[in-house]
Design a protein around this motif. Sequence first.
Motif, mmCIF file in Angstrom:
data_model
loop_
_atom_site.group_PDB
_atom_site.id
_atom_site.type_symbol
_atom_site.label_atom_id
_atom_site.label_comp_id
_atom_site.label_asym_id
_atom_site.label_seq_id
_atom_site.Cartn_x
_atom_site.Cartn_y
_atom_site.Cartn_z
ATOM 1 N N THR A 3 46.136 40.129 32.604
ATOM 2 C CA THR A 3 47.221 41.076 32.871
ATOM 3 C C THR A 3 47.311 42.194 31.845
ATOM 4 O O THR A 3 48.216 43.023 31.928
ATOM 5 C CB THR A 3 48.579 40.353 32.902
ATOM 6 O OG1 THR A 3 48.920 39.901 31.582
ATOM 7 C CG2 THR A 3 48.558 39.177 33.860
ATOM 8 N N THR B 205 41.101 29.015 37.026
ATOM 9 C CA THR B 205 41.109 30.430 37.379
ATOM 10 C C THR B 205 41.782 31.177 36.242
ATOM 11 O O THR B 205 42.861 30.785 35.788
ATOM 12 C CB THR B 205 41.893 30.670 38.682
ATOM 13 O OG1 THR B 205 41.248 29.988 39.757
ATOM 14 C CG2 THR B 205 41.983 32.163 38.990
ATOM 15 N N VAL C 201 44.429 41.100 37.379
ATOM 16 C CA VAL C 201 45.517 41.310 38.336
ATOM 17 C C VAL C 201 46.472 42.411 37.885
ATOM 18 O O VAL C 201 47.133 43.047 38.710
ATOM 19 C CB VAL C 201 46.291 40.008 38.599
ATOM 20 C CG1 VAL C 201 45.385 38.990 39.275
ATOM 21 C CG2 VAL C 201 46.873 39.411 37.325
ATOM 22 N N LEU D 172 43.422 34.647 35.051
ATOM 23 C CA LEU D 172 44.009 35.891 35.537
ATOM 24 C C LEU D 172 44.383 36.753 34.343
ATOM 25 O O LEU D 172 45.109 36.302 33.444
ATOM 26 C CB LEU D 172 45.260 35.597 36.376
ATOM 27 C CG LEU D 172 45.078 34.642 37.558
ATOM 28 C CD1 LEU D 172 46.435 34.387 38.232
ATOM 29 C CD2 LEU D 172 44.082 35.202 38.566
ATOM 30 N N ALA E 113 54.241 40.002 41.598
ATOM 31 C CA ALA E 113 52.827 40.050 41.970
ATOM 32 C C ALA E 113 52.031 39.003 41.198
ATOM 33 O O ALA E 113 51.156 38.326 41.765
ATOM 34 C CB ALA E 113 52.263 41.444 41.710
ATOM 35 N N LEU E 114 52.339 38.841 39.920
ATOM 36 C CA LEU E 114 51.630 37.860 39.103
ATOM 37 C C LEU E 114 51.934 36.438 39.568
ATOM 38 O O LEU E 114 51.026 35.606 39.683
ATOM 39 C CB LEU E 114 52.009 38.035 37.635
ATOM 40 C CG LEU E 114 51.417 37.015 36.656
ATOM 41 C CD1 LEU E 114 49.891 37.007 36.727
ATOM 42 C CD2 LEU E 114 51.898 37.298 35.237
ATOM 43 N N ARG F 222 39.693 37.071 37.442
ATOM 44 C CA ARG F 222 39.932 38.402 37.989
ATOM 45 C C ARG F 222 41.064 39.085 37.221
ATOM 46 O O ARG F 222 41.928 38.443 36.623
ATOM 47 C CB ARG F 222 40.268 38.363 39.478
ATOM 48 C CG ARG F 222 41.488 37.552 39.870
ATOM 49 C CD ARG F 222 41.645 37.563 41.386
ATOM 50 N NE ARG F 222 42.752 36.746 41.852
ATOM 51 C CZ ARG F 222 42.679 35.462 42.118
ATOM 52 N NH1 ARG F 222 41.537 34.814 41.943
ATOM 53 N NH2 ARG F 222 43.737 34.794 42.553
ATOM 54 N N THR G 33 52.744 35.431 42.495
ATOM 55 C CA THR G 33 52.050 35.212 43.766
ATOM 56 C C THR G 33 50.581 34.902 43.521
ATOM 57 O O THR G 33 50.003 33.999 44.148
ATOM 58 C CB THR G 33 52.199 36.450 44.665
ATOM 59 O OG1 THR G 33 53.586 36.655 44.950
ATOM 60 C CG2 THR G 33 51.444 36.263 45.972
ATOM 61 N N GLU G 34 49.953 35.622 42.596
ATOM 62 C CA GLU G 34 48.544 35.363 42.259
ATOM 63 C C GLU G 34 48.371 33.967 41.659
ATOM 64 O O GLU G 34 47.419 33.249 41.982
ATOM 65 C CB GLU G 34 48.050 36.419 41.262
ATOM 66 C CG GLU G 34 47.910 37.813 41.846
ATOM 67 C CD GLU G 34 46.582 38.017 42.555
ATOM 68 O OE1 GLU G 34 45.774 37.074 42.609
ATOM 69 O OE2 GLU G 34 46.362 39.140 43.044
ATOM 70 N N ALA H 217 46.189 30.889 43.273
ATOM 71 C CA ALA H 217 45.060 30.338 42.514
ATOM 72 C C ALA H 217 45.191 28.843 42.295
ATOM 73 O O ALA H 217 44.176 28.137 42.150
ATOM 74 C CB ALA H 217 44.951 31.056 41.167
#
Length: 296
Positions: free
Chosen positions: A14, A10, A53, A12, A68-69, A51, A71-72, A76
């Motif tokens: 930023t 995955t 984030v 992510l 927040a990062l 995605r 947690t993502e 994932a």
Amino acid sequence: MTDTTADTPTVLATGGTISCASDSHGDLVPTRGIRTLLHDAGIPCSSVTARDVLRLDSSTMGLADLDALLTEIHAAQEHGPVVVTHGTDSMEETAMAVDRLVGGRVVLTGAQRPADDASPDGPGNLRDAVAAAPRIDAPSVVFGGRTSPAYGVRKIHTTADVAFDAPTILRPAPLSVAPVPLDGLRVDVIAAYQGADPAAVESALGAGADGIVIAAFGSGNVGVLADGVADALADGFPVVVASRVPAGGVQLVYGGAGGGRSLARAGIRPAGELTPPQARMELLCELAVKRAQLLR
């Protein structure tokens, strides 16, 4: 049947230089999303889960953004390894938080040159990161053809392609295997230098700091900050001493009022070879875990 998605990364995004292009004023701003980054790197979207984030300059990241990062990333990881595109300014701080609070197969990467540069380095870094993610067993930074452990990694050059490296140091066990909130905590970094304000530590604690990191002289001397450090330790505040010197780490051997050895007896903690920002993030993570345990 074999699960063929188990090692599908995955990705992510930023923001950061890897996503930057010049605006009408010629200023670099993070505008390109993950699909464009994958296209530029020649990575089929069907080969990864991807995605956006965040989309920001990493120098502006706050603890709420980092929460927040994390947690993502943790979410994932249920589906395989994770690649994070990130700005280089604060990558070492995020890398430390990932290592301390998440762990596992996580790769951070980014770029030194923007996406619209004539010869961008981001696409190659992203390809390398996606390829490396299934093979690593602990958080890492893949950048400029080099793979470095996240624990202790630091930016070593402002413009060179090989921008990150890490000293050979023992990685302690992670503090947690799931993120806990960092937002709401405060750890200040206070620099020791000739003519520093002796009241700087008191001022930081009075402003709400939960702990202090001293960016110290040499092997860990704090100079005129000594009285404030001693008072903070006596009041139960954690104080970590890191060196402003690039290599060699903290060796608390000197006596005298501002000497590291004297303060070690009072309870100051050495940061080893961690930089002051890394020591700050490690202390923040420790405080976050303790706070979460108290709230259970």
